[in-house]
Scaffold this active site. Structure first.
Site, mmCIF file in Angstrom:
data_model
loop_
_atom_site.group_PDB
_atom_site.id
_atom_site.type_symbol
_atom_site.label_atom_id
_atom_site.label_comp_id
_atom_site.label_asym_id
_atom_site.label_seq_id
_atom_site.Cartn_x
_atom_site.Cartn_y
_atom_site.Cartn_z
ATOM 1 C CG HIS A 68 -4.867 -30.449 -35.192
ATOM 2 N ND1 HIS A 68 -5.157 -31.732 -35.529
ATOM 3 C CD2 HIS A 68 -3.582 -29.861 -34.727
ATOM 4 C CE1 HIS A 68 -3.717 -32.515 -34.384
ATOM 5 N NE2 HIS A 68 -3.030 -31.293 -33.869
ATOM 6 C CG ASP A 177 -2.769 -33.973 -30.402
ATOM 7 O OD1 ASP A 177 -3.118 -32.413 -31.464
ATOM 8 O OD2 ASP A 177 -0.968 -34.362 -30.334
ATOM 9 C CD GLU A 209 -0.706 -30.399 -35.972
ATOM 10 O OE1 GLU A 209 0.079 -30.391 -35.490
ATOM 11 O OE2 GLU A 209 -1.381 -32.488 -35.729
ATOM 12 C CD GLU A 210 -1.785 -35.399 -35.086
ATOM 13 O OE1 GLU A 210 -0.808 -35.483 -34.987
ATOM 14 O OE2 GLU A 210 -2.014 -35.122 -34.043
ATOM 15 C CG HIS A 316 0.944 -38.348 -30.097
ATOM 16 N ND1 HIS A 316 0.518 -38.632 -31.716
ATOM 17 C CD2 HIS A 316 -0.319 -37.687 -31.004
ATOM 18 C CE1 HIS A 316 0.735 -37.583 -32.420
ATOM 19 N NE2 HIS A 316 0.034 -36.587 -31.927
#
Length: 358
Positions: A68, A177, A209-210, A316
């Site tokens: 992603h 990420d 995706e998140e 994150h």
């Protein structure tokens, strides 16, 4: 493009969930150099197709690689006396927001900082607590009138961080990420340019995706591959985290197994890593993985799916840290694995007969 340069380019770009257009165009330009076709689906995921080289009359098979490209971010919720109140898009740790540099994407991009009251004016109890979201604000330096002319509720905000090289082949930055996975897929395409493969390869940079693996759901449904490999990040070894909950940064790809993973595809991937002497790690996942792999697995009547995780520290945050060597290993493993896929591989996965090229 070299993997380090590509990773720097895409991670410094903006692309909050649902607003991935800026980073998508960078990925499009890179994937196009190695793919036969590149398109964007209705949801916004970027889909590149590298066709397999197979004799006429042989079954047509395909594999999908997914990483992603969206990142967590912020959204303006209120303009208040020359400052901006905001909420989060995706999962943030409030402990890391205070003092961050940001870019507010209003009518023009505005640099800003996240501030709050200094500790000198807080009560003793407040000093011991994490600053709550409603006590944080963004300051871009404009007057109240200027701010109202340039920013409105709903504008997206990204955290600002430059790509940083550390010692030992490690790098740090934001949005690793999961744009590090996109870089791995790009490297796989580069390797495949020098290898023969019979299966078609769909390289997909997914969106959102998140906020619920949405891009993976829709792109997998549209492609309907015979098999899929999702790439995401896993918690790298660091102080204060039990060893059982981490994988080693620099230790190679972490290949997941568990109910979200097709057991035969797991065995095929680990066998390929062993065959080509590529360092690998086991990554037990006892439940839903929380990655694109979950979405891919349950699309249509089910897609045999695997998950490869990139060891990553400080997930994150704006200082996510990984080893470039791990990315290179993953790109090489994917390419060699794909080059070895045959109709026998499909039978091992229990796939039904496929259409044949004419």
């Amino acid at each position: 493009m070299q993997i380090k340069e590509f990773l720097k380019q895409i991670t410094e770009a903006s692309g909050v969930s649902g607003y991935e257009a800026p980073v998508r165009e960078l990925v499009r330009a890179e994937f196009a150099a190695y793919a036969d076709e590149v398109r964007t689906d209705t949801m916004g995921s970027l889909i590149a197709l590298k066709k397999g080289n197979r004799p006429t009359g042989t079954p047509r098979r395909s594999i999908m690689l997914a990483g992603h490209m969206d990142e967590i971010g912020l959204v303006v919720t209120k303009l208040e006396k020359g400052y901006l109140r905001f909420s989060t898009v995706g999962g943030f740790d409030l402990r890391v927001l205070l003092g961050q540099e940001v870019v507010v994407h209003g009518r023009r991009d505005l640099p800003g900082i996240i501030g709050t009251r200094p500790p000198h004016v807080l009560s003793p109890e407040e000093r011991e607590q994490v600053v709550p979201l409603d006590r944080l604000f963004i300051d871009v330096g404009l007057t109240e009138a200027e701010l109202g002319a340039n920013v409105r509720v709903g504008d997206i905000v990204t955290l600002r961080r430059e790509f940083t090289e550390l010692a030992g082949g490690l790098v740090a930055g934001k949005a690793f990420d999961d744009r590090a996975a996109v870089a791995c897929i790009d490297l796989c395409l580069q390797y495949l340019a020098g290898l023969k493969h019979t299966w078609d390869v769909y390289a997909v940079a997914t969106v959102q995706e998140e906020v619920g693996v949405k891009g993976a759901l829709t792109s997998t449904f549209g492609i309907n591959p015979d098999a899929g490999v999702a790439l995401d990040v896993g918690h790298g070894n660091m102080l204060g985290v039990p060893e059982v909950d981490t994988v080693n940064v620099g230790g190679g790809p972490a290949i997941g197994f568990g109910p979200n993973i097709h057991p035969v595809l797991y065995e095929q991937l680990t066998a390929a890593a062993a065959k080509y002497e590529i360092a690998q790690q086991m990554d037990p996942i006892p439940g839903p993985s929380g990655t694109d792999a979950w979405a891919m697995q349950v699309v249509r009547e089910g897609i045999p799916t695997a998950l490869i995780s990139i060891p990553l520290r400080y997930m994150h945050t704006t200082v996510e840290t990984l080893s470039l060597k791990d990315l290179e290993r993953i790109g090489r493993l994917l390419a060699l694995f794909i080059a070895g896929l045959t109709e026998e591989s499909a039978r091992e996965l229990g796939l039904p007969p496929a259409a044949r090229d004419k």
